[in-house]
Design a protein around this motif. Structure first.
Motif, PDB file in Angstrom:
ATOM      1  N   PHE A  17      30.295   5.670  10.131  1.00 24.23           N
ATOM      2  CA  PHE A  17      29.357   4.591   9.799  1.00 24.23           C
ATOM      3  C   PHE A  17      29.925   3.254  10.278  1.00 24.23           C
ATOM      4  O   PHE A  17      29.206   2.409  10.809  1.00 24.23           O
ATOM      5  N   ILE A  18      31.227   3.062  10.066  1.00 28.50           N
ATOM      6  CA  ILE A  18      31.865   1.792  10.411  1.00 28.50           C
ATOM      7  C   ILE A  18      31.893   1.592  11.932  1.00 28.50           C
ATOM      8  O   ILE A  18      31.685   0.497  12.433  1.00 28.50           O
ATOM      9  N   THR A  19      32.113   2.679  12.668  1.00 24.22           N
ATOM     10  CA  THR A  19      32.141   2.557  14.130  1.00 24.22           C
ATOM     11  C   THR A  19      30.730   2.573  14.725  1.00 24.22           C
ATOM     12  O   THR A  19      30.553   2.276  15.903  1.00 24.22           O
ATOM     13  N   GLY A  20      29.747   2.947  13.910  1.00 17.19           N
ATOM     14  CA  GLY A  20      28.365   2.942  14.384  1.00 17.19           C
ATOM     15  C   GLY A  20      27.914   4.229  15.045  1.00 17.19           C
ATOM     16  O   GLY A  20      26.802   4.310  15.567  1.00 17.19           O
ATOM     17  N   SER A  21      28.757   5.266  15.004  1.00 18.76           N
ATOM     18  CA  SER A  21      28.333   6.521  15.623  1.00 18.76           C
ATOM     19  C   SER A  21      27.342   7.287  14.737  1.00 18.76           C
ATOM     20  O   SER A  21      26.623   8.152  15.209  1.00 18.76           O
ATOM     21  N   LYS A  22      27.302   6.937  13.436  1.00 19.22           N
ATOM     22  CA  LYS A  22      26.308   7.512  12.530  1.00 19.22           C
ATOM     23  C   LYS A  22      25.742   6.397  11.652  1.00 19.22           C
ATOM     24  O   LYS A  22      26.404   5.385  11.428  1.00 19.22           O
ATOM     25  N   GLN A  23      24.529   6.587  11.133  1.00 19.59           N
ATOM     26  CA  GLN A  23      23.929   5.619  10.213  1.00 19.59           C
ATOM     27  C   GLN A  23      23.918   6.209   8.805  1.00 19.59           C
ATOM     28  O   GLN A  23      23.556   7.371   8.634  1.00 19.59           O
ATOM     29  N   PRO A  24      24.314   5.400   7.792  1.00 17.37           N
ATOM     30  CA  PRO A  24      24.211   5.892   6.415  1.00 17.37           C
ATOM     31  C   PRO A  24      22.760   6.226   6.091  1.00 17.37           C
ATOM     32  O   PRO A  24      21.856   5.464   6.443  1.00 17.37           O
ATOM     33  N   THR A  25      22.542   7.350   5.431  1.00 19.83           N
ATOM     34  CA  THR A  25      21.164   7.731   5.090  1.00 19.83           C
ATOM     35  C   THR A  25      20.795   7.322   3.666  1.00 19.83           C
ATOM     36  O   THR A  25      19.632   7.373   3.302  1.00 19.83           O
ATOM     37  N   TYR A  50      25.262  -6.930   5.763  1.00 12.40           N
ATOM     38  CA  TYR A  50      24.479  -7.809   4.887  1.00 12.40           C
ATOM     39  C   TYR A  50      23.067  -7.885   5.467  1.00 12.40           C
ATOM     40  O   TYR A  50      22.892  -7.774   6.692  1.00 12.40           O
ATOM     41  N   VAL A  51      22.071  -8.122   4.602  1.00 19.05           N
ATOM     42  CA  VAL A  51      20.732  -8.386   5.139  1.00 19.05           C
ATOM     43  C   VAL A  51      20.820  -9.617   6.044  1.00 19.05           C
ATOM     44  O   VAL A  51      21.663 -10.497   5.838  1.00 19.05           O
ATOM     45  N   GLN A  52      19.943  -9.635   7.034  1.00 17.96           N
ATOM     46  CA  GLN A  52      19.922 -10.716   8.022  1.00 17.96           C
ATOM     47  C   GLN A  52      19.994 -12.109   7.376  1.00 17.96           C
ATOM     48  O   GLN A  52      20.766 -12.962   7.800  1.00 17.96           O
ATOM     49  N   SER A  53      19.197 -12.318   6.321  1.00 16.06           N
ATOM     50  CA  SER A  53      19.095 -13.648   5.703  1.00 16.06           C
ATOM     51  C   SER A  53      20.387 -14.087   5.015  1.00 16.06           C
ATOM     52  O   SER A  53      20.562 -15.254   4.695  1.00 16.06           O
ATOM     53  N   GLU A  54      21.310 -13.165   4.766  1.00 19.24           N
ATOM     54  CA  GLU A  54      22.565 -13.483   4.081  1.00 19.24           C
ATOM     55  C   GLU A  54      23.741 -13.654   5.043  1.00 19.24           C
ATOM     56  O   GLU A  54      24.781 -14.189   4.669  1.00 19.24           O
ATOM     57  N   GLN A  55      23.582 -13.177   6.274  1.00 23.36           N
ATOM     58  CA  GLN A  55      24.753 -13.102   7.170  1.00 23.36           C
ATOM     59  C   GLN A  55      25.398 -14.463   7.427  1.00 23.36           C
ATOM     60  O   GLN A  55      26.615 -14.557   7.518  1.00 23.36           O
ATOM     61  N   ASP A  85      12.138  -2.906  -5.447  1.00 23.27           N
ATOM     62  CA  ASP A  85      12.778  -3.843  -4.528  1.00 23.27           C
ATOM     63  C   ASP A  85      13.778  -3.187  -3.579  1.00 23.27           C
ATOM     64  O   ASP A  85      14.242  -3.827  -2.635  1.00 23.27           O
ATOM     65  N   GLY A  86      14.172  -1.974  -3.867  1.00 18.05           N
ATOM     66  CA  GLY A  86      15.178  -1.321  -3.034  1.00 18.05           C
ATOM     67  C   GLY A  86      15.977  -0.344  -3.881  1.00 18.05           C
ATOM     68  O   GLY A  86      15.578  -0.016  -4.999  1.00 18.05           O
ATOM     69  N   SER A  87      17.115   0.096  -3.359  1.00 16.44           N
ATOM     70  CA  SER A  87      17.951   1.034  -4.104  1.00 16.44           C
ATOM     71  C   SER A  87      19.173   0.298  -4.623  1.00 16.44           C
ATOM     72  O   SER A  87      19.708  -0.570  -3.944  1.00 16.44           O
ATOM     73  N   TYR A  88      19.591   0.660  -5.828  1.00 16.63           N
ATOM     74  CA  TYR A  88      20.769   0.000  -6.358  1.00 16.63           C
ATOM     75  C   TYR A  88      21.929   0.982  -6.522  1.00 16.63           C
ATOM     76  O   TYR A  88      21.730   2.195  -6.658  1.00 16.63           O
ATOM     77  N   VAL A  89      23.121   0.444  -6.466  1.00 15.30           N
ATOM     78  CA  VAL A  89      24.335   1.206  -6.738  1.00 15.30           C
ATOM     79  C   VAL A  89      25.166   0.351  -7.683  1.00 15.30           C
ATOM     80  O   VAL A  89      25.482  -0.797  -7.364  1.00 15.30           O
ATOM     81  N   GLU A  90      25.472   0.906  -8.858  1.00 14.63           N
ATOM     82  CA  GLU A  90      26.373   0.205  -9.763  1.00 14.63           C
ATOM     83  C   GLU A  90      27.746   0.838  -9.614  1.00 14.63           C
ATOM     84  O   GLU A  90      27.872   2.058  -9.614  1.00 14.63           O
ATOM     85  N   VAL A 111      18.571  -2.739   0.675  1.00 17.31           N
ATOM     86  CA  VAL A 111      17.215  -2.601   1.212  1.00 17.31           C
ATOM     87  C   VAL A 111      17.316  -2.103   2.651  1.00 17.31           C
ATOM     88  O   VAL A 111      18.375  -2.183   3.274  1.00 17.31           O
ATOM     89  N   LYS A 112      16.204  -1.605   3.175  1.00 16.31           N
ATOM     90  CA  LYS A 112      16.186  -1.171   4.568  1.00 16.31           C
ATOM     91  C   LYS A 112      15.608  -2.262   5.449  1.00 16.31           C
ATOM     92  O   LYS A 112      14.572  -2.838   5.141  1.00 16.31           O
ATOM     93  N   GLU A 113      16.339  -2.574   6.518  1.00 12.83           N
ATOM     94  CA  GLU A 113      15.861  -3.507   7.540  1.00 12.83           C
ATOM     95  C   GLU A 113      15.921  -2.773   8.868  1.00 12.83           C
ATOM     96  O   GLU A 113      16.981  -2.241   9.218  1.00 12.83           O
ATOM     97  N   SER A 114      14.812  -2.745   9.587  1.00  6.02           N
ATOM     98  CA  SER A 114      14.749  -1.999  10.848  1.00  6.02           C
ATOM     99  C   SER A 114      15.293  -0.585  10.646  1.00  6.02           C
ATOM    100  O   SER A 114      16.079  -0.086  11.454  1.00  6.02           O
TER     101      SER A 114
END
Ligand SMILES: [Zn+2]
Ligand SMILES: [Zn+2]
Length: 152
Positions: A17-25, A50-55, A85-90, A111-114
């Motif tokens: 995920f970090i290298t971008g070879s896979k996307q977290p599902t 981060y979501v685009q608006s936070e970067q 609003d999206g999925s949460y993780v505590e 949240v999902k963006e693109s």
């Protein structure tokens, strides 16, 4: 074992995920991979998830400064779920900084963006900091003295 922690090795768990070879599902996979990115000090990945608006609020330098200061030693997932609003993780993430054990207890919203999971924001619960003495057992659970383990 991966940092996040999981029974899979890092290169089969969070690294793709970090290298971008896979996307977290799932939001939880993204959350775990961001935690692992702090452990390996990959600030670019943390910023990019981060979501685009936070970067613009999070520079690579600031993220790196925190990753250098905080040595993460433990992650516990408390709860996950979906809201309109999206999925949460505590979660509870423990780290050592300035000879104190700190606990970050947060409920994060993703949240999902693109079609990709992104970190939107989080509610942080206040938790006490505990000082670690140089001769105390290291809070990471290694069984070594702190001064011989995570102290620096
Ligand atoms: Zn992992
Ligand atoms: Zn240690």
């Amino acid at each position: 074992m991966c940092y996040c922690p999981n029974n899979a090795p890092f290169n089969e768990c969070c690294e793709p995920f970090i290298t971008g070879s896979k996307q977290p599902t799932t939001a939880e996979q993204l959350m775990r991979s961001r935690y692992s990115a702090y452990c390996v000090k990959n600030a670019e990945y943390i910023r990019a998830t981060y979501v685009q608006s936070e970067q613009h609020n999070h520079s690579v330098e600031d993220i790196l400064a925190f990753a250098d200061l905080a040595q993460f030693i433990k992650l516990e997932i408390i709860d996950t779920g979906d809201t309109p609003d999206g999925s949460y993780v505590e979660f509870k993430a423990s780290y050592i900084a300035d000879n104190k054990v700190c606990l970050l207890h947060e409920k994060s919203l993703f949240v999902k963006e693109s079609d990709r999971w992104k970190y939107a924001n989080g509610t942080i619960y206040s938790t006490p900091e505990v000082k670690v003495g140089r001769n105390d057992e290291c809070p990471c659970g290694s069984g070594k003295k702190y001064k011989k383990c995570h102290s620096h």
